[in-house]
Motif scaffolding. Structure first.
Motif, PDB file in Angstrom:
ATOM      1  N   TYR A  73       3.861   2.654   9.157  1.00 31.33           N
ATOM      2  CA  TYR A  73       4.801   2.036   8.202  1.00 31.33           C
ATOM      3  C   TYR A  73       6.215   2.094   8.785  1.00 31.33           C
ATOM      4  O   TYR A  73       6.955   1.105   8.751  1.00 31.33           O
ATOM      5  N   ALA A  74       6.602   3.242   9.312  1.00 34.09           N
ATOM      6  CA  ALA A  74       7.934   3.383   9.908  1.00 34.09           C
ATOM      7  C   ALA A  74       8.092   2.426  11.092  1.00 34.09           C
ATOM      8  O   ALA A  74       9.136   1.802  11.274  1.00 34.09           O
ATOM      9  N   TRP A  75       7.041   2.292  11.873  1.00 31.02           N
ATOM     10  CA  TRP A  75       7.084   1.433  13.070  1.00 31.02           C
ATOM     11  C   TRP A  75       7.267  -0.044  12.692  1.00 31.02           C
ATOM     12  O   TRP A  75       7.980  -0.786  13.344  1.00 31.02           O
ATOM     13  N   LEU A  76       6.614  -0.451  11.607  1.00 31.54           N
ATOM     14  CA  LEU A  76       6.649  -1.861  11.210  1.00 31.54           C
ATOM     15  C   LEU A  76       7.901  -2.230  10.437  1.00 31.54           C
ATOM     16  O   LEU A  76       8.312  -3.388  10.429  1.00 31.54           O
ATOM     17  N   THR A  77       8.497  -1.262   9.747  1.00 30.83           N
ATOM     18  CA  THR A  77       9.641  -1.571   8.871  1.00 30.83           C
ATOM     19  C   THR A  77      10.954  -1.019   9.409  1.00 30.83           C
ATOM     20  O   THR A  77      12.020  -1.470   8.996  1.00 30.83           O
ATOM     21  N   LEU A  91      19.115  -4.387   4.898  1.00 24.90           N
ATOM     22  CA  LEU A  91      18.822  -3.335   5.875  1.00 24.90           C
ATOM     23  C   LEU A  91      17.615  -3.669   6.745  1.00 24.90           C
ATOM     24  O   LEU A  91      17.603  -3.386   7.935  1.00 24.90           O
ATOM     25  N   THR A  92      16.591  -4.229   6.125  1.00 29.04           N
ATOM     26  CA  THR A  92      15.303  -4.380   6.825  1.00 29.04           C
ATOM     27  C   THR A  92      15.049  -5.790   7.334  1.00 29.04           C
ATOM     28  O   THR A  92      14.191  -5.982   8.200  1.00 29.04           O
ATOM     29  N   GLY A  93      15.726  -6.778   6.737  1.00 29.56           N
ATOM     30  CA  GLY A  93      15.391  -8.168   7.048  1.00 29.56           C
ATOM     31  C   GLY A  93      14.054  -8.577   6.453  1.00 29.56           C
ATOM     32  O   GLY A  93      13.462  -9.580   6.860  1.00 29.56           O
ATOM     33  N   ILE A  94      13.548  -7.816   5.493  1.00 27.24           N
ATOM     34  CA  ILE A  94      12.244  -8.092   4.883  1.00 27.24           C
ATOM     35  C   ILE A  94      12.470  -8.373   3.391  1.00 27.24           C
ATOM     36  O   ILE A  94      13.296  -7.701   2.755  1.00 27.24           O
ATOM     37  N   ARG A  95      11.749  -9.355   2.834  1.00 28.63           N
ATOM     38  CA  ARG A  95      11.877  -9.616   1.388  1.00 28.63           C
ATOM     39  C   ARG A  95      11.404  -8.392   0.621  1.00 28.63           C
ATOM     40  O   ARG A  95      10.351  -7.808   0.932  1.00 28.63           O
ATOM     41  N   CYS A  96      12.185  -7.976  -0.371  1.00 33.66           N
ATOM     42  CA  CYS A  96      11.865  -6.763  -1.124  1.00 33.66           C
ATOM     43  C   CYS A  96      11.612  -7.101  -2.577  1.00 33.66           C
ATOM     44  O   CYS A  96      12.328  -7.925  -3.169  1.00 33.66           O
ATOM     45  N   VAL A  97      10.598  -6.493  -3.146  1.00 35.28           N
ATOM     46  CA  VAL A  97      10.309  -6.659  -4.575  1.00 35.28           C
ATOM     47  C   VAL A  97      10.194  -5.269  -5.199  1.00 35.28           C
ATOM     48  O   VAL A  97       9.977  -4.268  -4.513  1.00 35.28           O
ATOM     49  N   HIS A  98      10.355  -5.238  -6.515  1.00 34.07           N
ATOM     50  CA  HIS A  98      10.369  -3.985  -7.247  1.00 34.07           C
ATOM     51  C   HIS A  98       8.955  -3.411  -7.346  1.00 34.07           C
ATOM     52  O   HIS A  98       8.017  -4.108  -7.730  1.00 34.07           O
ATOM     53  N   LEU A  99       8.830  -2.145  -6.991  1.00 34.07           N
ATOM     54  CA  LEU A  99       7.539  -1.463  -7.133  1.00 34.07           C
ATOM     55  C   LEU A  99       7.534  -0.792  -8.496  1.00 34.07           C
ATOM     56  O   LEU A  99       8.291   0.148  -8.729  1.00 34.07           O
TER      57      LEU A  99
END
Ligand code: GLY
Ligand code: MN
Ligand code: MN
Length: 460
Positions: free
Chosen positions: A86-90, A155-163
Motif C-alpha cells: 500500500y505504501a509503495w503504490l500510494t 498530496l497523492t495525485g489520486i482521487r480520494c473518497v470518504h471511507l
C-alpha cells in the motif's frame, strides 16, 4: 456522507459531554493549514508503479488495504505502520493511514483508475459531531490533524473518497486472501528504482551513525547490569530521531547470546572479554530499512580465538559479495559463503571434510535476503522469481554469513564454544556486480579495532 461516526471511540473512563459543552465545542475554530511535514515523498514515482500493477490484472478490481490498528491493551493501540505494498503504490507511509484502502477500479478493456478510500480530517462546526475532540483513535485533538479530501488528493495525485460505514470499498481481489496478487505485488518490488536506492542509502547512513552511537556508549553499557538493553536503547534513539524507528527489533547479543539468531530479549550484561553481535537497522520516514550486523570485541581488541572465527566469516562474506552480479542465481552467493565456511571448519578439524551439508550445524540459516520496505523484503514472491531466480540490476540484498558455535556443542573444542559471529552488509546489484551501501562501517579486524579506538578515545 456521514460526517462523523455514530459512536466516537472513547475510553470507559471518559466523562460524558453535556449539551452545552458539545455546542461550545462546535464553533469558533480558525481554519488551519496542513502541517508542513505532510508530504508524499514518492509522489513522482507512484503512478508508474500503479501502471505496472494495472497491466498485470486487466479488467479486475484490486483492493489494497493499508491495514487496521491492533489493540495493545484496552483503548491503547500498537503504533501503526501501513502494509508495504500500500505504501509503495500510494506513497502514504504515516501513522494516519489505518483503515484506508486503495482500490484499483478497472475501466475499459485495460487500465485502472486508482481511488483512495480514506478517513479525512474530523469535521468541525455546528452539528458536525464530536470525533475531533472525543475519538481516541481518529480525533484531531487525540492523534493529530489528517488531510481533508482535497488535501489528500493534492498530496497523492489520486482521487480520494470518504471511507465510512455508508460507502465501504467495493469487493475485489485482495492480497490477504489472493496469493497471486500478493506474489505479484512482492515481485513488482524486487527491482528498486533510483529513488528507492537513495532511500535505502539514507537508511544505511543513519544506521551507521547509530552503530557509532553504540560504540561511544559502550562504557555506560558495560557498567549497566542489562547492557544489551542499553545498547538497544541507544540505537533506538538514533532510529527514532532520524527516521520512523527501527526496521525490525534490534538484536543486541553479548557472548553466547550471539548464537541465538534473533536474540531480541536483550536482557543480558556485557562482558569486556566477549564479543557483541549488533544487528540493527534504521527505517526511514519513507519506510525503507537497512539491515546491518557488526560483531565487535567489547574490549576494543579481538582475542586470538575471536579473530580466528571472525576472519573465517569475513572471508565467507567476501566470497559471497564477489558472487553478486546480474544473471547469477540468487543461491550462488550463499553457496559461495558456505564453501568458505565448510573449508574453514574442515581446516580447524571441526569437520572431517568440506563436503555435504554438515557445516549447517554451525551456520543455521541462509546468507542473505532481499531488502527494501521490509527487512525480509518481497518474501511473498514466487520461488521461481526469488529463491530459484536470478539476480537483476537494481535489486538490493544483504550478504550475512555467520558462525554460531553453541556454548553446549560437544563437537567443538571448548575454546570455540559460545562464540557467535555474523557480518551483514547491504548491497545493490549493478551492471558490473554489486555496490556496497554499508561500506562506511569497517569490517576487517584492523578496521574495527581502529574505528572503535577512535570513537572510544573521543568519548572519554
Ligand atoms: N535482522 C534480521 C536478519 O538479518 O535477517
Ligand atoms: Mn538480514
Ligand atoms: Mn540483520
Amino acid at each position: 456522507m456521514a460526517d462523523s461516526p455514530a459512536r466516537p471511540f472513547t475510553g470507559s473512563h471518559d466523562l460524558s459531554v453535556s449539551t452545552e459543552l458539545a455546542r461550545f465545542m462546535g464553533g469558533s475554530w480558525a481554519d488551519t493549514p496542513l502541517p508542513p511535514g505532510s508530504r508524499v515523498a514518492a509522489h513522482s514515482v507512484t503512478p508508474a508503479r500503479r501502471a505496472r500493477l494495472s497491466a498485470r490484472f486487466p479488467g479486475e478490481r484490486l483492493v489494497i488495504p493499508a491495514g487496521e490498528l491492533r489493540i495493545r491493551s484496552n483503548d491503547c493501540d500498537h503504533r501503526f505502520r501501513p502494509y508495504s505494498a500500500y505504501a509503495w503504490l500510494t506513497g502514504l507511509t504515516g501513522e494516519d493511514q489505518p483503515g484506508h484502502v486503495l482500490v484499483m477500479e478497472p475501466y475499459g478493456p485495460r487500465g485502472h483508475e486508482a481511488v483512495l478510500h480514506i478517513r479525512p480530517r474530523s469535521p468541525r462546526g455546528p452539528g458536525s459531531g464530536d470525533e475531533f475532540y472525543r475519538d481516541r483513535r481518529y480525533g484531531e485533538f487525540w492523534v493529530g490533524r489528517r488531510p481533508d479530501l482535497a488535501e489528500a488528493e493534492r498530496l497523492t495525485g489520486i482521487r480520494c473518497v470518504h471511507l465510512d460505514e455508508a460507502s465501504p470499498p467495493p469487493p475485489g481481489r485482495e492480497p490477504s486472501t489472493d496469493r497471486e496478487l500478493a506474489a505479484t505485488l512482492a515481485e513488482l518490488r524486487l527491482v528498486k528504482d533510483a529513488w528507492e536506492v537513495d532511500q535505502l542509502q539514507l537508511a544505511v547512513d543513519h544506521t551507521a551513525t547509530g552503530f557509532e552511537d553504540v560504540v561511544r556508549a559502550l562504557p555506560q553499557a558495560l557498567a549497566h547490569p542489562r547492557g544489551e538493553r542499553w545498547i538497544e536503547g541507544v540505537f533506538g534513539l538514533r532510529a527514532r530521531a532520524e527516521g520512523n524507528g527501527t526496521g525490525y527489533e534490534t538484536i543486541a547479543a553479548s557472548g553466547a547470546h550471539a548464537c541465538v539468531l534473533h536474540w531480541i530479549r536483550n536482557d543480558g550484561p556485557l562482558d569486556r572479554d566477549e564479543l557483541l553481535l549488533l544487528d540493527a537497522g534504521v527505517e526511514t520516514d519513507t519506510l525503507y530499512t537497512a539491515d546491518i550486523t557488526r560483531t565487535l570485541p567489547l574490549s576494543g581488541r579481538f582475542s586470538p580465538v575471536q579473530r580466528q572465527v571472525y576472519e573465517l566469516v569475513l572471508a565467507a562474506q567476501e566470497a559471497g559479495i564477489a558472487a553478486l552480479r546480474p544473471g547469477a542465481r540468487f543461491r550462488d552467493f550463499h553457496l559461495a559463503c558456505m564453501r568458505v565456511i565448510a573449508e574453514g571448519l574442515a581446516d580447524w578439524g571441526v569437520l572431517k571434510d568440506a563436503e555435504g551439508d554438515l557445516h549447517r550445524r554451525y551456520t543455521l540459516c541462509g546468507s542473505g535476503h532481499m531488502l527494501g520496505l521490509d527487512v525480509h523484503d518481497c518474501a511473498q514472491a514466487r520461488a521461481e522469481t526469488y529463491l530459484d531466480g536470478v539476480l537483476a540490476e537494481g535489486q538490493v540484498l544483504t550478504v550475512e554469513p555467520g558462525l554460531y558455535l553453541q556454548p553446549d556443542d560437544l563437537t567443538l573444542p571448548a575454546g570455540l564454544r559460545g562464540i557467535g559471529v555474523r557480518i551483514e552488509d547491504d548491497l545493490v546489484v549493478t551492471a558490473e556486480g554489486a555496490r556496497l551501501l554499508s561500506g562506511a562501517l569497517p569490517r576487517t579486524v584492523g578496521g574495527i579495532e581502529e574505528w572503535m579506538g577512535s570513537l572510544l578515545d573521543a568519548s572519554l
